[in-house]
Enzyme design. Structure first.
Site, mmCIF file in Angstrom:
data_model
loop_
_atom_site.group_PDB
_atom_site.id
_atom_site.type_symbol
_atom_site.label_atom_id
_atom_site.label_comp_id
_atom_site.label_asym_id
_atom_site.label_seq_id
_atom_site.Cartn_x
_atom_site.Cartn_y
_atom_site.Cartn_z
ATOM 1 N N GLU A 282 0.833 -1.212 0.000
ATOM 2 C CA GLU A 282 0.000 0.000 0.000
ATOM 3 C C GLU A 282 0.871 1.267 0.000
ATOM 4 O O GLU A 282 0.651 2.199 0.768
ATOM 5 C CB GLU A 282 -0.965 -0.005 1.187
ATOM 6 C CG GLU A 282 -2.037 -1.068 1.074
ATOM 7 C CD GLU A 282 -3.146 -0.928 2.095
ATOM 8 O OE1 GLU A 282 -4.297 -1.219 1.765
ATOM 9 O OE2 GLU A 282 -2.852 -0.532 3.238
ATOM 10 N N GLU B 102 -6.526 -7.780 -0.854
ATOM 11 C CA GLU B 102 -6.885 -7.680 0.564
ATOM 12 C C GLU B 102 -8.376 -7.414 0.619
ATOM 13 O O GLU B 102 -8.830 -6.272 0.581
ATOM 14 C CB GLU B 102 -6.121 -6.557 1.282
ATOM 15 C CG GLU B 102 -4.753 -6.921 1.761
ATOM 16 C CD GLU B 102 -4.192 -5.897 2.749
ATOM 17 O OE1 GLU B 102 -4.976 -5.242 3.464
ATOM 18 O OE2 GLU B 102 -2.960 -5.755 2.784
#
Length: 589
Positions: free
Chosen positions: A158, A234
């Site tokens: 991320e 995710e």
């Protein structure tokens, strides 16, 4: 040998379209003797892939160590994935977030020439290179094109929510290739345009992280990844908890609906978490977005497989959905849930924390309080010491406390300063004189955002009123190996106090002939740590929400189990009670 590639529309396994149905399972949050069971239950739910982070700081507690033994044997974990006929996705970071202490970055990293983390800074990248080179012998031979289970490796984590150093990402890609990784590389970011742009490279396959609005977010992802398969790598189907807040759960129906939308759109998925496990020891991370919030010991995450490895309602609902996209054997299912055993253990031997400190302390002197990092202590507890003498009622203050300081004068408690309350000062009584001792607890390093890598301890000069308090000593409290503590407690006479007046260690023993997992009730205690047979289960805290600690069955013996409790404050009962079921506390509803 097999070949795994990314095609114009699909993931390709030996040139045939392949959908990834993955579940997150972090080897370092599960007892190694339970790895095979958790992996098998993932396959039984309908998954074909296991995803795991790699926690750099756990493998490398110091710069000259890279530990892959016992519960850190990543190679064995991956071999068990392969033995179950499943694939693996590995996310080595170097930053992982994961609600893990410091986001997986070692504390010692920040004392090595002031590296600028998560950038192309040469000092930082040299240390990352050493880490990746240590991982290479584990990962490289276990890639799918060499007969192993690994099909994908993720670059960073991320990154678009943190930075935009494209040269850094390019160097990570180059480094991963140089050590011998040949499988496809991916990135993950929340499906926001700026994050997707800043967090990846044209040469990397972008995936998304989200837990709702699947159709909308897949569309945003497609705008930035115009070719190849869509993947939510995710898929958030639960959440984590902070001390002093509520226990998070998510609607089974809503999670099922979002999973169905993902799969109906043809996307691949990684369920985060399939099985959360436990932040054993003092490994939990923390958030600080204006208020410091340490994560609890449990990482149950309201996952399909709960912290004790038992299928939940969500497990069976997900299995039904997945069964429409993969073949399942209705006879190959997990065994029914087992209740824990209920019994109590008297804690009959105790010892003040001060005696352990006096026997083990290694003092470093300084004019002003040092950070714990400055003495090479990057986790757990430390003690500060100085001498004071005041006439009138006065105030002792610090610039900042990270994260919790119990302040004692001549070993009598004066008060407690807590970072989450932004406490920085305590009153000294008139005539206060003698030895000032401060028990400092690092409650978990921030794992997300700008406060990554910050030092722990008492920050800045100390003052009594406006006068600097000089001449300090600092010693870590060594808890990584408690063999000496166990011997000290075992030789203490038995007492019948019935209470725990902290800070104090207390010990008891018990048999467990029937075996199996246990759940330790902590509701009658206030704050501290628990060890069983030398293994630290983690922290407990009366503020909740978590009310029990999970005890993995493989830690236990039929006879002669030892439990040691560090109670920092006070407990009404010097008794350890085991209960039938896990209690993670109240929810919002």
């Amino acid at each position: 040998m097999s070949v795994f590639t990314i095609g114009e529309q699909d993931f390709l396994l030996n040139d045939q379209p392949h959908r990834i149905l993955a579940g997150a399972l972090h080897y370092f949050r599960v007892h190694p003797d339970q790895w095979a069971d958790r992996i098998r239950k993932a396959r039984q739910m309908g998954l074909n892939t296991i995803e795991t982070y790699v926690a750099w700081n756990l493998h490398a507690p110091s710069e000259d160590v890279f530990d892959t033994s016992a519960g850190l044997d990543l190679g064995r974990f991956l071999d068990l994935v392969a033995a179950e006929g499943m694939h693996a996705i590995v996310r080595p970071g170097p930053y992982i977030c994961a609600e893990w202490d410091n986001g997986g970055l070692p504390g010692w990293l920040f004392s090595k020439g002031n590296p600028v983390i998560r950038t192309s800074d040469p000092v930082y990248m040299a240390l990352v290179r050493s880490y990746m080179e240590a991982l290479a012998p584990i990962l490289v031979p276990r890639q799918i094109d060499r007969g192993g289970p690994i099909i994908l490796v993720q670059i960073e984590n991320e990154y678009g929510a943190y930075g935009s150093d494209m040269h850094y990402l390019e160097q990570l890609v180059e480094l991963n290739r140089e050590i011998g990784l040949s499988v496809p590389f991916t990135t993950v970011d929340q499906p926001e345009p700026a994050m997707l742009i800043n967090g990846s490279l044209p040469s990397l396959h972008k995936t998304g992280s989200f837990g709702g609005k699947s159709t909308e977010r897949l569309a945003t992802l497609r705008e930035h990844q115009p070719t190849g398969p869509l993947m939510c790598s995710e898929f958030w189907i639960g959440w984590f908890d902070h001390w002093g807040a509520h226990h998070h759960t998510t609607s089974v129906q809503e999670s099922v609906h979002e999973l169905e939308e993902l799969l109906a759109a043809g996307a691949s998925v990684n369920v985060y978490m399939f099985h959360g496990g436990t932040n054993f020891g003092m490994s939990n991370g923390a958030n600080d977005k204006g208020v410091y919030q340490p994560t609890v010991t449990s990482y149950d995450y309201d996952a399909p497989l709960d912290e004790a490895g038992q299928p939940t309602e969500k497990y069976w609902a997900f299995r039904e959905v997945l069964g429409r996209y993969t073949e399942l054997d209705d006879q190959d299912i997990p065994a029914p849930r087992q209740a824990g055993q209920e019994f109590s253990v008297s804690l009959t031997q105790d010892m003040p924390l001060w005696e352990y400190l006096d026997a083990t302390a290694s003092w470093t002197q300084s004019q002003d309080p040092l950070t714990t990092d400055a003495v090479g202590s990057f986790n757990g507890f430390s003690v500060y010491r100085s001498q004071i003498s005041v006439g009138e009622r006065s105030v002792l203050s610090f610039s900042e406390v990270r994260d919790r300081a119990q302040i004692f004068l001549n070993r009598e408690l004066l008060g407690t300063l807590s970072r989450d309350q932004k406490d920085r000062a305590v009153t000294l009584p008139a005539g206060a004189a003698g030895t000032l001792e401060i028990v400092l607890e690092d409650q978990g390093r921030v794992n997300y955002g700008e406060r990554l890598g910050e030092a722990k301890g008492l920050i800045g000069p100390a003052h009594i009123n406006d006068v600097p308090l000089r001449d300090w000593e600092l010693s870590p409290l060594p808890f990584s190996d408690i063999a000496a503590l166990s011997i000290m407690l075992a030789t203490r006479p038995e007492t019948a106090n019935g209470v725990l007046a902290g800070p104090v260690f207390a010990r008891g023993t018990f048999d467990h002939p029937l075996g199996g997992d246990l759940f330790l009730d902590t509701q009658h205690w206030t704050k501290g740590l628990v060890w069983i047979n030398g293994f630290c289960l983690g922290r407990y805290w009366g503020r909740g929400p978590q009310r029990t600690l999970y005890v993995p069955g493989p830690l236990l013996r039929p006879e002669g189990n030892e439990i040691i409790v560090l109670e920092l404050q006070a407990a009404q009962r010097a008794v350890a009670s085991f209960v039938a079921a896990h209690d993670l506390g109240h929810t919002e509803f």
